[in-house]
Enzyme design. Sequence first.
Site, PDB file in Angstrom:
ATOM      1  N   GLU A  95     -14.893  68.487 107.619  1.00 46.66           N
ATOM      2  CA  GLU A  95     -14.388  68.791 106.262  1.00 46.66           C
ATOM      3  C   GLU A  95     -15.519  68.746 105.237  1.00 46.66           C
ATOM      4  O   GLU A  95     -15.275  68.447 104.057  1.00 46.66           O
ATOM      5  CB  GLU A  95     -13.303  67.787 105.839  1.00 46.66           C
ATOM      6  CG  GLU A  95     -11.962  68.006 106.451  1.00 46.66           C
ATOM      7  CD  GLU A  95     -11.477  69.407 106.285  1.00 46.66           C
ATOM      8  OE1 GLU A  95     -11.779  70.021 105.243  1.00 46.66           O
ATOM      9  OE2 GLU A  95     -10.836  69.918 107.203  1.00 46.66           O
TER      10      GLU A  95
HETATM   11  C1  LIG Z   1     -14.805  66.843 116.052  1.00 44.71           C
HETATM   12  C2  LIG Z   1     -14.987  67.958 115.069  1.00 44.71           C
HETATM   13  C3  LIG Z   1     -13.876  68.613 114.573  1.00 44.71           C
HETATM   14  C4  LIG Z   1     -14.039  69.674 113.680  1.00 44.71           C
HETATM   15  N1  LIG Z   1     -12.929  70.366 113.239  1.00 44.71           N
HETATM   16  C5  LIG Z   1     -13.108  71.520 112.546  1.00 44.71           C
HETATM   17  C6  LIG Z   1     -11.997  72.376 112.253  1.00 44.71           C
HETATM   18  O1  LIG Z   1     -10.841  72.074 112.566  1.00 44.71           O
HETATM   19  N2  LIG Z   1     -12.228  73.544 111.620  1.00 44.71           N
HETATM   20  C7  LIG Z   1     -13.479  73.928 111.253  1.00 44.71           C
HETATM   21  O2  LIG Z   1     -13.623  74.999 110.693  1.00 44.71           O
HETATM   22  N3  LIG Z   1     -14.554  73.134 111.504  1.00 44.71           N
HETATM   23  C8  LIG Z   1     -14.403  71.948 112.141  1.00 44.71           C
HETATM   24  N4  LIG Z   1     -15.476  71.147 112.421  1.00 44.71           N
HETATM   25  C9  LIG Z   1     -16.805  71.554 111.975  1.00 44.71           C
HETATM   26  C10 LIG Z   1     -17.325  70.666 110.862  1.00 44.71           C
HETATM   27  O3  LIG Z   1     -16.654  70.951 109.671  1.00 44.71           O
HETATM   28  C11 LIG Z   1     -18.848  70.876 110.778  1.00 44.71           C
HETATM   29  O4  LIG Z   1     -19.410  70.245 111.920  1.00 44.71           O
HETATM   30  C12 LIG Z   1     -19.441  70.317 109.519  1.00 44.71           C
HETATM   31  O5  LIG Z   1     -19.003  71.059 108.416  1.00 44.71           O
HETATM   32  C13 LIG Z   1     -20.963  70.340 109.553  1.00 44.71           C
HETATM   33  O6  LIG Z   1     -21.466  71.562 109.986  1.00 44.71           O
HETATM   34  P1  LIG Z   1     -22.542  71.617 111.180  1.00 44.71           P
HETATM   35  O7  LIG Z   1     -22.045  70.795 112.297  1.00 44.71           O
HETATM   36  O8  LIG Z   1     -22.870  73.018 111.447  1.00 44.71           O
HETATM   37  O9  LIG Z   1     -23.797  70.871 110.596  1.00 44.71           O
HETATM   38  P2  LIG Z   1     -24.916  71.535 109.678  1.00 44.71           P
HETATM   39  O10 LIG Z   1     -24.293  72.363 108.625  1.00 44.71           O
HETATM   40  O11 LIG Z   1     -25.936  72.151 110.545  1.00 44.71           O
HETATM   41  O12 LIG Z   1     -25.508  70.239 108.979  1.00 44.71           O
HETATM   42  C14 LIG Z   1     -26.448  69.365 109.637  1.00 44.71           C
HETATM   43  C15 LIG Z   1     -26.936  68.342 108.597  1.00 44.71           C
HETATM   44  O13 LIG Z   1     -27.569  69.026 107.504  1.00 44.71           O
HETATM   45  C16 LIG Z   1     -26.945  68.686 106.271  1.00 44.71           C
HETATM   46  N5  LIG Z   1     -26.858  69.868 105.427  1.00 44.71           N
HETATM   47  C17 LIG Z   1     -26.549  71.131 105.779  1.00 44.71           C
HETATM   48  N6  LIG Z   1     -26.585  71.932 104.710  1.00 44.71           N
HETATM   49  C18 LIG Z   1     -26.919  71.167 103.663  1.00 44.71           C
HETATM   50  C19 LIG Z   1     -27.119  71.403 102.277  1.00 44.71           C
HETATM   51  N7  LIG Z   1     -26.953  72.612 101.735  1.00 44.71           N
HETATM   52  N8  LIG Z   1     -27.477  70.357 101.495  1.00 44.71           N
HETATM   53  C20 LIG Z   1     -27.612  69.122 102.001  1.00 44.71           C
HETATM   54  N9  LIG Z   1     -27.440  68.837 103.300  1.00 44.71           N
HETATM   55  C21 LIG Z   1     -27.085  69.839 104.122  1.00 44.71           C
HETATM   56  C22 LIG Z   1     -25.545  68.190 106.643  1.00 44.71           C
HETATM   57  O14 LIG Z   1     -25.071  67.286 105.659  1.00 44.71           O
HETATM   58  C23 LIG Z   1     -25.816  67.522 107.994  1.00 44.71           C
HETATM   59  O15 LIG Z   1     -26.259  66.217 107.789  1.00 44.71           O
HETATM   60  C24 LIG Z   1     -15.333  70.052 113.264  1.00 44.71           C
HETATM   61  C25 LIG Z   1     -16.447  69.354 113.752  1.00 44.71           C
HETATM   62  C26 LIG Z   1     -16.295  68.336 114.649  1.00 44.71           C
HETATM   63  C27 LIG Z   1     -17.515  67.642 115.184  1.00 44.71           C
END
Ligand SMILES: Cc1cc2nc3c(=O)[nH]c(=O)nc-3n(C[C@H](O)[C@H](O)[C@H](O)COP(=O)(O)OP(=O)(O)OC[C@H]3O[C@@H](n4cnc5c(N)ncnc54)[C@H](O)[C@@H]3O)c2cc1C
Length: 616
Positions: free
Chosen positions: A445
């Site tokens: 989220e």
């Molecule tokens: C168990 C689980 C359930 C999930 N359920 C859903 C779901 O139902 N529907 C759905 O759509 N998604 C879902 N997600 C996805 C989840 O919302 C994302 O994992 C999350 O938004 C982070 O994206 P990412 O994993 O690609 O990390 P990234 O975006 O690659 O981020 C990696 C790190 O970089 C930081 N970062 C990235 N961009 C920035 C920025 N602009 N400024 C500062 N810091 C930044 C982040 O804070 C993080 O620490 C789920 C994930 C998991 C693990």
Amino acid sequence: MSSTNLTLDQRDISFAIRDWLQIGRLKNYKKYAEFDQTTLEMIVEEGISFAIEVVSPTRAESDRNGCRIENGRVKVSECLHKPYQRAYELGWASTSNSQEYGGMGAPATIGLIVSEAINGANLGLGMFFGLTSGAAKLIETYGSEMLKGKYISKMYKGQYTGTMCLSEPHAGSDVGAGITSAERLGDGVYKIKGTKCWISSGDSDLGENVIHTVLARVKGAPNGTKGLSLFVVPYFRVNDDGSLGEWNDVTVASIENKMGIHSSPTAVLNFGDNNDCMGWILGSEGQGITAMFQMMNTARIYTGLIGLSMGGAAYENAKTYAHERIQGTNISKIRDLSQQSVAIIEHPAVRLNLINMKSRVEAMRALIYYTAFQFDLERIAETSDEKENRQNMIDLLTPMCKGWCTEVGLEVVQTGLQVMGGVGYTKDFPLEQLYRDARISTIYEGTTDIQALDLIGRKILRNDGALFQILMKHFSELITEKKDHEEMGHLICIFEGYCESLFETSMSTQKILNERGMEAIALYATPFLMFISSVTAGWLLLQQAVIASETLSKIRSKEGLEDLDDSDFILKNENAIFYSNKLKTTRYFLEAVIPQYHALLEGGKKQNFDALEITF
Ligand SMILES: Cc1cc2nc3c(=O)[nH]c(=O)nc-3n(C[C@H](O)[C@H](O)[C@H](O)COP(=O)(O)OP(=O)(O)OC[C@H]3O[C@@H](n4cnc5c(N)ncnc54)[C@H](O)[C@@H]3O)c2cc1C
């Protein structure tokens, strides 16, 4: 030894809804006319009993069993099926959903409290309920009559489950980078093609159909979030007579092997591998992110709630254990070799851990309930100004609930694990699972850092800080009103100091923005979120403490106990223990907890930008 089932602080919950929010006043409005205070309290009580008696026993088993794919479909742990059905039959999975489509129609705050209990009992199961309600509400708000008729009641009855599909392999925090496509077929129908990953409750055998809400880009739409539209994409198409039709070309490619929430299937979904996946638009083209934000805002508050649920459950477990575990002697009698060993709750360090946990749990509860109550007040608002005021508070408090409560919830669970020593690290007690399960809440989220950017960029800096001024005005009102309060005056002064610090930070923000640009603001966005959220929670705890202090005085005079000193007095009255504790947790939170979050801002105050310049 400690119960492995859920327990939660029902006394604090009833205080919050009865004495503090006085939620029964909603009865005066047509929308909630059937819900008087007694009815609402009864709903909460029964919802909590359901969570404890029916859901909680499935927590460890469904964690052990996890989910699996069989013949291309997900199967969840067998033990979840019965509580899932019962939750819908009894209304606990759709407590605040609209009655028009079969929900109970109770205020949002009450639905949230029932979810607090269900999440604490088994988060993986609770996620099914939250996502299905969220997806159905999107259809309720943005769907055509045809979509409403086909889907909503079946979702509110649990016949169909729902999901929220934003993330893609290359679009996580940056949702606007999504490339899932939609091709117009006419009449609001589109052909969907793409891959969504990390989809919670992405598939299962709990319902007979899965209704995905999917963000996709209509061919030719601009890049970024502005080009996204939102679609209803069922696993099976639904015929006009309501029967299930053909498979809609949605494939479950895999499920994740995760650290926690093993009972919740997190799926990679392929849409349109065979070029035959249909989606029905919600709202209009390009409105996708706005519509999804409706679901995301509620989902963010519900994710913040996980911090409270897990933290609350961890506190209750650790407290019970600390009363039972015998180890060591009382430190003030350590030289007396004849002394018996004592329960660890007598050790000051354990007590400090417990008050750290208890005060944080009560602070999270105050922040989250208050925010949920703004939804109820917004719904009954009679003027557009009043509606706008409530919406402003929701906008401002949502990233605080999500960002702060998930981080704090995790701190509380981790402290609870410490209180339990070695057994906390084993599967014989729930703490290790609570820790694994709670860990996701700071990530999905929108991560904590993304919440902080939302708070600063979209809520604080926008419109010359109008929302920040509104919050500060609320703070000032409490200070003016209660500064001379006999018992609380001292804490109000401390609170005033935090408000000044917040004000100074906001003033320096503008200066830093001008001199060093947005990068320097973003650097300290998360420490700022942690501090302002703790001050906001402190503001709410102070309101509660004023009530506690005044109620204690009333109890004293009513029972003729004016002359007893505090420690003797509370022994004479069970309610007095609760109110006296409330004063202590508030004082501890104001004097010892908020400074910890304040300290996180120290680098920002000193304008230390080394993190931007250091070579990693
Ligand atoms: C168990 C689980 C359930 C999930 N359920 C859903 C779901 O139902 N529907 C759905 O759509 N998604 C879902 N997600 C996805 C989840 O919302 C994302 O994992 C999350 O938004 C982070 O994206 P990412 O994993 O690609 O990390 P990234 O975006 O690659 O981020 C990696 C790190 O970089 C930081 N970062 C990235 N961009 C920035 C920025 N602009 N400024 C500062 N810091 C930044 C982040 O804070 C993080 O620490 C789920 C994930 C998991 C693990």
